[in-house]
Design a protein around this motif. Structure first.
Motif, PDB file in Angstrom:
ATOM      1  N   GLU A  82       2.920  -2.750   8.466  1.00 22.69           N
ATOM      2  CA  GLU A  82       3.029  -1.311   8.715  1.00 22.69           C
ATOM      3  C   GLU A  82       4.489  -0.922   8.920  1.00 22.69           C
ATOM      4  O   GLU A  82       5.227  -1.596   9.647  1.00 22.69           O
ATOM      5  CB  GLU A  82       2.199  -0.941   9.940  1.00 22.69           C
ATOM      6  N   LEU A 116       5.959   1.410  -2.467  1.00 20.95           N
ATOM      7  CA  LEU A 116       5.404   2.163  -1.355  1.00 20.95           C
ATOM      8  C   LEU A 116       6.306   1.982  -0.142  1.00 20.95           C
ATOM      9  O   LEU A 116       6.554   0.856   0.302  1.00 20.95           O
ATOM     10  CB  LEU A 116       4.002   1.672  -1.004  1.00 20.95           C
ATOM     11  N   LEU A 122       5.098   2.100   5.036  1.00 20.09           N
ATOM     12  CA  LEU A 122       3.675   1.799   4.896  1.00 20.09           C
ATOM     13  C   LEU A 122       2.863   2.233   6.108  1.00 20.09           C
ATOM     14  O   LEU A 122       3.266   2.049   7.266  1.00 20.09           O
ATOM     15  CB  LEU A 122       3.470   0.303   4.657  1.00 20.09           C
ATOM     16  N   ASP A 168      -2.719   3.046   3.709  1.00 22.51           N
ATOM     17  CA  ASP A 168      -2.308   2.592   2.378  1.00 22.51           C
ATOM     18  C   ASP A 168      -3.029   1.312   1.968  1.00 22.51           C
ATOM     19  O   ASP A 168      -2.876   0.848   0.823  1.00 22.51           O
ATOM     20  CB  ASP A 168      -0.796   2.364   2.339  1.00 22.51           C
ATOM     21  N   ILE A 176      -2.498  -4.146   4.704  1.00 22.59           N
ATOM     22  CA  ILE A 176      -1.441  -3.731   5.629  1.00 22.59           C
ATOM     23  C   ILE A 176      -1.795  -4.261   7.019  1.00 22.59           C
ATOM     24  O   ILE A 176      -2.895  -4.014   7.529  1.00 22.59           O
ATOM     25  CB  ILE A 176      -1.299  -2.197   5.695  1.00 22.59           C
TER      26      ILE A 176
END
Lengths: 112, 109
Positions: B14, B75, B78, B82, B107
């Motif tokens: 994350e 990305l 995060l 996601d 994640i």
């Protein structure tokens, strides 16, 4: 209706039975598609229609048929279901051939 | 034959950045799509590249190199939401989409 809908959400079907999966879109998209999705294999195109009145075969068309009588509806029929047709079926549409595709919520089909 | 390759699974933290790669060999090329698919849900459109370079859309960016048959989805920042599968699809010479099997992104907090 908003977007693209499919029915039924899920179904358990006896082998040999006939089944029609329904797909309706209200976006006035010209092109529509049917896919099946199986674990590890990604999306595979079954049939498609670039415009009302026309249809074409995709990668895995055997055992399936489609019709496109009008812009909004694109039903998929399994004439005589077999267990290998157990899958998640997604209908999608795009405003033009090759455009970004927008998917319905899917139909989970189990053939026993 | 036609082939789309993506890693099967990736794990990221994350708040971090992750890059998901896609390589393709197709009969013709008319564009590349990225889709996101949460478990048990339908794919949703993320991005489209037809020319070489980077397309940025908020936290997500997509890059294309046609000469290398290569794309990536980047990305940033995060978030737990996601966590999903990310599908790469190439529009071939017949304007049909050829789909990769997808990359499952996990994640961790």
């Amino acid at each position: 209706i908003a977007g693209i809908t499919q029915a039924p959400t899920s179904q358990i079907l006896a082998a040999g039975r006939r089944m029609t999966l329904r797909c309706t879109q209200d976006m006035r998209h010209n092109a529509m598609y049917w896919y099946r999705q199986d674990l590890g294999l990604g999306l595979r195109l079954i049939h498609y229609s670039n415009t009302a009145g026309t249809t074409g075969k995709g990668e895995v068309p055997d055992g399936y048929s489609v019709s496109r009588a009008n812009t909004d509806d694109f039903p998929l029929t399994l004439a005589s279901a077999v267990p290998s047709q157990t899958s998640v079926y997604f209908c999608a549409s795009s405003d033009s051939e090759g455009g970004a595709q927008y998917f319905g919520p899917g139909t989970r089909l189990l053939v026993l | 034959g036609q082939n789309i390759d993506q890693p099967t699974e990736m794990t990221a933290t994350e708040g971090a950045i992750v890059q998901i790669n896609c390589t393709y060999q197709t009969s013709g090329f008319n564009g590349l799509f990225w889709y996101q698919q949460h478990a048990g849900e339908a794919p949703t459109f993320l991005s489209y590249n037809v020319l070489d370079g980077l397309e940025e859309k908020g936290r997500f960016s997509s890059f294309l190199s046609r000469s290398k048959g290569y794309s990536y989805l980047l990305l940033k920042e995060l978030q737990m939401k996601d966590s999903a599968s990310y599908l790469c699809a190439v529009k071939d010479s017949n304007y049909q989409l050829i789909w990769g099997a997808g990359t499952k992104l996990i994640i961790k907090p």
